[in-house]
Design a protein around this motif. Structure first.
Motif, PDB file in Angstrom:
ATOM      1  N   ARG A  98       0.871  -1.169   0.000  1.00 60.60           N
ATOM      2  CA  ARG A  98       0.000   0.000   0.000  1.00 60.60           C
ATOM      3  C   ARG A  98       0.908   1.219   0.000  1.00 60.60           C
ATOM      4  O   ARG A  98       1.643   1.443   0.970  1.00 60.60           O
ATOM      5  N   ARG A 106     -17.048  -6.777   7.892  1.00 63.55           N
ATOM      6  CA  ARG A 106     -16.466  -8.105   7.734  1.00 63.55           C
ATOM      7  C   ARG A 106     -16.725  -8.633   6.329  1.00 63.55           C
ATOM      8  O   ARG A 106     -17.864  -8.718   5.908  1.00 63.55           O
ATOM      9  N   ASP A 127      -3.768  -4.093   1.629  1.00 60.73           N
ATOM     10  CA  ASP A 127      -3.467  -3.934   3.053  1.00 60.73           C
ATOM     11  C   ASP A 127      -4.346  -4.885   3.867  1.00 60.73           C
ATOM     12  O   ASP A 127      -5.556  -4.684   3.963  1.00 60.73           O
ATOM     13  N   PRO A 128      -3.740  -5.930   4.455  1.00 59.85           N
ATOM     14  CA  PRO A 128      -4.561  -6.897   5.193  1.00 59.85           C
ATOM     15  C   PRO A 128      -5.357  -6.251   6.329  1.00 59.85           C
ATOM     16  O   PRO A 128      -6.421  -6.745   6.693  1.00 59.85           O
ATOM     17  N   ALA A 129      -4.850  -5.154   6.881  1.00 58.17           N
ATOM     18  CA  ALA A 129      -5.531  -4.524   8.011  1.00 58.17           C
ATOM     19  C   ALA A 129      -6.854  -3.881   7.595  1.00 58.17           C
ATOM     20  O   ALA A 129      -7.686  -3.572   8.446  1.00 58.17           O
ATOM     21  N   GLU A 130      -7.061  -3.661   6.288  1.00 56.76           N
ATOM     22  CA  GLU A 130      -8.345  -3.115   5.858  1.00 56.76           C
ATOM     23  C   GLU A 130      -9.440  -4.177   5.850  1.00 56.76           C
ATOM     24  O   GLU A 130     -10.621  -3.867   5.900  1.00 56.76           O
ATOM     25  N   GLN A 131      -9.023  -5.446   5.758  1.00 64.31           N
ATOM     26  CA  GLN A 131      -9.992  -6.544   5.748  1.00 64.31           C
ATOM     27  C   GLN A 131     -10.630  -6.647   7.121  1.00 64.31           C
ATOM     28  O   GLN A 131      -9.968  -6.936   8.099  1.00 64.31           O
ATOM     29  N   GLY A 132     -11.913  -6.421   7.176  1.00 63.45           N
ATOM     30  CA  GLY A 132     -12.620  -6.574   8.446  1.00 63.45           C
ATOM     31  C   GLY A 132     -12.469  -5.408   9.394  1.00 63.45           C
ATOM     32  O   GLY A 132     -12.940  -5.464  10.516  1.00 63.45           O
ATOM     33  N   LYS A 133     -11.794  -4.336   8.981  1.00 62.24           N
ATOM     34  CA  LYS A 133     -11.636  -3.178   9.877  1.00 62.24           C
ATOM     35  C   LYS A 133     -12.979  -2.525  10.141  1.00 62.24           C
ATOM     36  O   LYS A 133     -13.288  -2.171  11.271  1.00 62.24           O
TER      37      LYS A 133
END
Lengths: 605, 187
Positions: A159, A323, A314-320
């Motif tokens: 990202r 879900r 960005d994995p942190a956007e998944q489910g932030k």
């Protein structure tokens, strides 16, 4: 004697810095010299790298962002220590929020003086830690090439985002043995940084199946499409599955507005069809978007029946925020192409796509029923800002780049400009930085000197960064500024009108009187044009477009009472959007079924 | 950790480190200037609560291991680990389930005690397998190493004698050898 590669070349840290930037293919730096960065400005004189001297360090940062927005290359800003570094904080945060690749280089007091409260000392890495993707304080000349390579690598991969290298003065003046680290050495030096670009194959298969099974699909395209240079892939996917697309504020231009499948911008000030189609869809194909609060409205009530495919690097956007049913961590371009491949395979294998015809006729019904609307100016009355944008768009040469500040004028531009090409829209989405447009437009012009660059600004924004028009003039980067002057902080005024009982607190700028924008523009070497009536709008824009050797500021006196609509009031559901007052209250027709409206506005922000 | 029933019954609820909403993250980082500030800054900025924190060099040169006990009431563990992993200096994060990890902590406490009270403290330390480190006229300093729950109990009982100064290290933890814990790594 030994061959030349074995003969170490001794150069100063400053020379190493400039050489490192050359090795990173930097052609342009936006900057401002000063005490601690002085050594770097000397070898810069002998470098092919162009230096654009701004008038305020914030301008250097935003110009670097504008450059990166339109070119895809990292923008570079170089400034000195202390106040110069702190002046970069806003653009760094802006670039961080909008995932703009940018490298900032700051001077620092000599290593021996660090921690002593020396003149122009500040804890630059401490201050910028939370507004950079990564930052680094270099403690010796030897470390400079690796620090620069890391900064560019981190800023441009995964990202994208801003990085900062803080270099003490003695690290610039001391000598070092020149070396240029290999890719492998850079990788080895960053053992914790391995962005995943390829999506999980099983998830990609799953996404393809969901897409073909959906009866009410919507492609929710975000700024990640542009970062991944995936506009072409997006179009291929959309046409393959024949689904409608919404393009977020950060993704305007990623899919052509003129395309029949484009619904335009969703969100707080999106158009009714884009908002409602997302809200009622059964599958949101989310590509490089992050479920920002300005898109979702009240999260619990957002697209309640939709399954979610979420593609983000960005994995942190998944489910932030929401879900996902199918999370895919990867580069948008790669993943979209893979999804296309899977879909084609499924179709060839006999899978049939669900019937979306009822959904599509529903969408075209909304489009007919709820077009974007405003009331034209009354004869002799003030100009409508929407009309000014439409006219700017009408006369814009092909490939025109538009930059905007933040506020009503930004929303009008996003709503009424027809974006048909990627990388033609430059704005501050996440941070909402007033004053962004003029320096960003200068940066865009520097990257694309053959293009027309319009900065659409408000009278509030203009007064924050107009000083950079001097830069535009002296650096021969002629931009055009459309200044929508309604004498108010328009967006704040609109909120006070709607949510604070029309109690207008500190929003009247009186900018029809002070300053005189035309004189201000002319004092900075620009052409100033004042437009007060509808019939003057077109000719003024044509005149501005015909002047290409000087910056032009066209001031439009616009209607202060005009508001941005549609609007989803903050904290409410997207089903409760408010249309323009001139559109008789048909909002209820947009809802699947009547629902009680939550009239209490919580968390107004 | 075996505990006698009378000892565990004395545990006070609000200071207990056996809180079910606590989770242990073992974070392997590059040992570079500012790395702790980056980790701490991330927790502060995103509103995640740290219950305890222990940092020291790890097995490999240039690496440190940070054991963070996080309060999951403040944020979901998944978001915390994902955000943490975005830090460039973070190499690996292991989420340690307390039931599948070994945990240890060290406690030092100075208690005001003399005469018969000193004997009481000494007995207490003996029961818990702690040590008397120093004694002066009216004060005694004791140390205890063990599972954080045991330290909680010891602290409670010691508190009745009047603790003058207390320092706990915060827990350190590693996965239990018999069962594998979940790992998240860069590769």
């Amino acid at each position: 004697m030994a061959d030349s590669p074995a003969t170490p070349e001794r150069i100063t840290g400053a020379q190493a810095l400039i050489r490192a930037l050359e090795h990173e293919n930097v052609d342009l730096i936006f900057g401002y010299p000063g005490g601690c960065i002085l050594p770097a400005y000397d070898p810069l004189m002998d470098s092919p790298i162009r230096h654009v001297l701004v008038r305020h360090e914030q301008g250097a940062g935003h110009a670097a962002e504008g450059y990166a927005h339109v070119s895809g290359k990292p923008g570079v800003a170089m400034v000195t220590s202390g106040p110069a570094a702190t002046n970069l904080v806003t653009p760094l945060m802006d670039a961080f929020m909008d995932s703009i690749p940018m490298v900032a280089i700051t001077g620092q007091v000599p290593t021996a003086a660090i921690g002593t409260d020396a003149f122009q000392e500040c804890d630059t890495v401490g201050i910028t830690r939370s507004c950079t993707k990564h930052n680094e304080l270099v403690m010796s000349a030897d470390e400079i090439p690796m620090a620069i390579r890391q900064a560019f690598h981190i800023a441009t991969t995964g990202r994208p985002g801003p990085t900062l290298v803080d270099i003490p003065k003695d690290a610039l003046t001391n000598e070092m043995e020149w070396y240029w680290p290999t890719d492998e050495e850079v990788q080895a030096s960053l053992p914790g940084y391995r962005p995943n670009t390829k999506g999980h194959p099983r998830m990609i298969k799953e996404a393809a199946k969901l897409i073909l099974a959906s009866e009410r699909p919507i492609v929710y395209a975000g700024g990640g499409i542009l970062k991944a240079r995936a506009a072409e892939a997006l179009r291929e996917l959309v046409e393959l599955i024949d689904a409608h697309v919404v393009t977020t504020l950060m993704a305007r231009g990623a899919f052509p507005d003129e395309h029949p499948l484009c619904l335009g911008m969703p969100g707080m000030h999106g158009n009714a069809t884009a908002i409602t189609a997302m809200q009622q869809s059964d599958l949101l194909i989310t590509l490089g978007a992050r479920f920002d609060d300005r898109i979702t409205g009240k999260v619990d009530a957002f697209a309640p029946e939709a399954k979610i495919i979420h593609v983000d690097i960005d994995p942190a956007e998944q489910g932030k925020v929401r879900r996902p049913d199918v999370p895919i961590v990867g580069d948008a371009n790669y993943v979209i192409l893979e999804i296309i491949r899977e879909i084609k395979e499924l179709l060839q294998g006999g899978t049939r796509q669900a019937d979306t015809s009822a959904w599509k006729s529903k969408i075209s019904g909304w489009q007919e029923q709820f077009p974007m609307a405003y009331e034209p100016s009354e004869p002799g009355g003030p100009l409508k800002p929407q009309y000014c944008i439409e006219q700017l768009n009408k006369y814009a040469p092909k490939g025109t780049i538009v930059a905007s500040g933040v506020g009503q004028h930004q929303m009008y531009t996003s709503q009424y400009w027809k974006f048909n090409d990627p990388y033609t829209w430059v704005n501050s989405g996440g941070l909402g930085t007033m004053g962004f447009s003029i320096p960003a437009a200068i940066g865009a012009k520097a990257a694309m000197p053959d293009r027309t660059v319009w900065a659409v600004d408000g009278d509030g924004c203009f007064q924050m960064t107009a000083t950079e028009l001097v830069t535009a003039t002296l650096e021969k980067l002629p931009i055009k500024v459309a200044l929508l002057n309604n004498s108010f902080l328009g967006m704040v005024r609109q909120w006070q009108e709607m949510f604070y009982d029309e109690r207008y607190s500190s929003v009247f700028l009186d900018s029809a009187n002070v300053p005189n924008f035309v004189m201000m523009a002319e004092s900075m070497g620009c052409v100033g044009i004042l437009v007060e009536s509808p019939e003057e709008v077109g000719p003024a824009i044509q005149r501005a477009n015909s002047i290409n050797d000087r910056t032009v500021v066209v001031e439009f006196r616009t209607d202060a009472t005009e508001g941005v609509f549609p609007m989803v009031p903050p904290g409410t559901s997207n089903s409760d959007l408010i249309l323009h007052p001139t559109q008789s209250d048909p909002t209820r027709a947009l809802q699947p079924e009547p629902k009680p409206i939550d009239t209490k506005l919580k968390d107004v922000h | 950790m075996a505990q006698t029933s009378d000892v565990s019954g004395a545990r006070s609820a609000n200071t207990s480190s056996a809180n079910m909403n606590h989770h242990i993250l073992s974070v392997l980082v590059q040992n570079r200037p500012g790395v702790l500030a980056r980790v701490a800054g991330l927790f502060a900025r995103r509103g995640y609560n740290i219950f305890s924190l222990a940092v020291a060099p790890a097995e490999e040169e240039g690496r440190s291991r940070i054991t963070i006990v996080v309060d999951l009431d403040s944020a979901p563990l998944e978001q915390i680990t994902k955000q943490l992993f975005k830090l460039i200096d973070v190499i690996k994060i292991s989420e340690l389930d307390p039931s599948r990890s070994v945990e240890r902590e060290l406690l030092l406490a100075t208690v005001k005690a003399s005469g018969p009270k000193l004997a009481d403290v000494s007995t207490l330390a003996e029961i818990f397998e702690g040590k008397i480190i120093a004694v002066v006229e009216d004060f005694v300093t004791v140390s205890l190493e063990g599972h954080p729950d045991k330290l909680d109990d010891f602290e409670d009982l010691l508190g009745r004698h009047g603790i003058v100064e207390l320092q706990r290290t915060g827990r350190v933890a590693l996965p239990k050898l018999d069962r594998s814990s979940r790992h998240r790594s860069a590769h």
